[in-house]
Structure formats: structure tokens, C-alpha cells
Design a protein around this motif. Structure first.
Motif, mmCIF file in Angstrom:
data_model
loop_
_atom_site.group_PDB
_atom_site.id
_atom_site.type_symbol
_atom_site.label_atom_id
_atom_site.label_comp_id
_atom_site.label_asym_id
_atom_site.label_seq_id
_atom_site.Cartn_x
_atom_site.Cartn_y
_atom_site.Cartn_z
ATOM 1 N N ILE A 46 0.861 -1.174 0.000
ATOM 2 C CA ILE A 46 0.000 0.000 0.000
ATOM 3 C C ILE A 46 0.899 1.225 0.000
ATOM 4 O O ILE A 46 1.813 1.332 0.824
ATOM 5 C CB ILE A 46 -0.928 0.034 1.230
ATOM 6 N N LYS A 47 0.658 2.130 -0.954
ATOM 7 C CA LYS A 47 1.424 3.368 -1.039
ATOM 8 C C LYS A 47 0.507 4.535 -0.731
ATOM 9 O O LYS A 47 -0.633 4.568 -1.177
ATOM 10 C CB LYS A 47 2.014 3.557 -2.434
ATOM 11 N N ASN A 48 1.002 5.478 0.029
ATOM 12 C CA ASN A 48 0.269 6.710 0.294
ATOM 13 C C ASN A 48 0.676 7.742 -0.743
ATOM 14 O O ASN A 48 1.856 8.003 -0.948
ATOM 15 C CB ASN A 48 0.565 7.234 1.693
ATOM 16 N N GLU A 49 -0.300 8.326 -1.398
ATOM 17 C CA GLU A 49 -0.064 9.343 -2.420
ATOM 18 C C GLU A 49 -0.576 10.687 -1.915
ATOM 19 O O GLU A 49 -1.116 10.795 -0.824
ATOM 20 C CB GLU A 49 -0.776 8.955 -3.722
ATOM 21 N N GLN A 50 -0.445 11.698 -2.744
ATOM 22 C CA GLN A 50 -0.901 13.029 -2.382
ATOM 23 C C GLN A 50 -2.414 13.056 -2.244
ATOM 24 O O GLN A 50 -3.125 12.319 -2.910
ATOM 25 C CB GLN A 50 -0.476 14.033 -3.444
ATOM 26 N N GLY A 51 -2.892 13.900 -1.380
ATOM 27 C CA GLY A 51 -4.336 14.074 -1.202
ATOM 28 C C GLY A 51 -4.984 12.931 -0.453
ATOM 29 O O GLY A 51 -6.142 12.622 -0.682
ATOM 30 N N ASP A 52 -4.264 12.304 0.447
ATOM 31 C CA ASP A 52 -4.787 11.196 1.262
ATOM 32 C C ASP A 52 -5.354 10.058 0.424
ATOM 33 O O ASP A 52 -6.361 9.452 0.788
ATOM 34 C CB ASP A 52 -5.859 11.696 2.247
ATOM 35 N N THR A 53 -4.720 9.788 -0.713
ATOM 36 C CA THR A 53 -5.134 8.642 -1.525
ATOM 37 C C THR A 53 -4.178 7.486 -1.277
ATOM 38 O O THR A 53 -2.999 7.690 -0.996
ATOM 39 C CB THR A 53 -5.142 8.979 -3.029
ATOM 40 N N LYS A 54 -4.692 6.291 -1.378
ATOM 41 C CA LYS A 54 -3.877 5.101 -1.181
ATOM 42 C C LYS A 54 -3.967 4.231 -2.427
ATOM 43 O O LYS A 54 -5.030 4.071 -3.010
ATOM 44 C CB LYS A 54 -4.358 4.306 0.030
ATOM 45 N N ILE A 55 -2.826 3.689 -2.819
ATOM 46 C CA ILE A 55 -2.753 2.789 -3.957
ATOM 47 C C ILE A 55 -2.288 1.445 -3.441
ATOM 48 O O ILE A 55 -1.286 1.354 -2.731
ATOM 49 C CB ILE A 55 -1.781 3.316 -5.029
ATOM 50 N N SER A 56 -3.033 0.408 -3.791
ATOM 51 C CA SER A 56 -2.628 -0.926 -3.358
ATOM 52 C C SER A 56 -2.249 -1.759 -4.568
ATOM 53 O O SER A 56 -2.790 -1.586 -5.657
ATOM 54 C CB SER A 56 -3.755 -1.611 -2.582
#
Length: 111
Positions: A46-56
Motif C-alpha cells: 500500500i502506497k500513500n499518495e498526495q491528497g490522502d489517496t492510497k494505492i494498493s
């Protein structure tokens, strides 16, 4: 290979060139075959991106009999239930021609 472990009937898909009504070449997805396989989850992140978005991202290993999957190429993909599995690489363990292992990444859930 123990046939009891091949519980999942997954679909093998590929892109096929066809001609549309304007006589232009277009590419469409086509179902190639359904095969019995075993789906094994391998890794996840899980990666945290800008704007409190998460990419799994998750990777899976799909294991089949050699005779059932020897036609599958890296440009094809698998679909099972609501997931699409893109093939990253193919492994023939110990070059024994008994099983094939496809290391895949889940691309997205489709409807």
C-alpha cells in the motif's frame, strides 16, 4: 500435480485484430480458453499518495498443468471473478514440463 488443488476455472484472454464496419483495423479482447488452476497470493503493498489517496498492489502466482497452459504467452491475461491478472513472467519449475507458474499482478476489478 494433485488435481484437487486446481480449484479455480480461470479465463485466458488476449487481444485480437479485427475489421470494423468502416473497414478499419481495431483490437478487441477475446476469450481464448478456460483452464483449471490454483491461485496463490504472494505479496501486497500500500502506497500513500498526495491528497490522502492510497494505492494498493498485489501479486499472485497462478499454477496450472503444463499441458493446459503451454500455449499462454506473456501478452495474454487472466480473468477470475471480478479481477484481471496481468502476466509479468512465466516459470517452468526445474524445466520438468509438469506445471507452469504465472506470476501476475492484479490490475483492476472489472464489472
Amino acid at each position: 500435480m494433485n488435481p484437487g488443488k486446481l480449484r479455480h476455472k480461470i479465463e485466458v484472454w488476449k487481444n485480437v485484430a479485427s475489421e470494423n464496419e468502416l473497414l478499419e483495423e481495431s483490437i478487441e479482447e477475446a476469450l481464448v480458453k478456460k483452464i483449471s488452476s490454483q491461485i496463490i497470493p504472494m505479496t501486497g503493498m500500500i502506497k500513500n499518495e498526495q491528497g490522502d489517496t492510497k494505492i494498493s498492489g498485489t501479486t499472485h502466482k497462478i499454477r496450472t498443468r503444463y499441458s493446459a497452459g503451454k500455449f499462454i504467452k506473456p501478452d495474454m491475461w487472466f480473468k477470475y471473478k471480478n479481477s484481471k491478472y496481468e502476466i509479468k513472467y512465466i516459470l517452468n519449475p526445474f524445466e520438468s514440463n509438469r506445471t507452469l507458474e504465472f506470476f501476475c499482478e492484479v490490475i483492476f476489478n472489472y464489472e
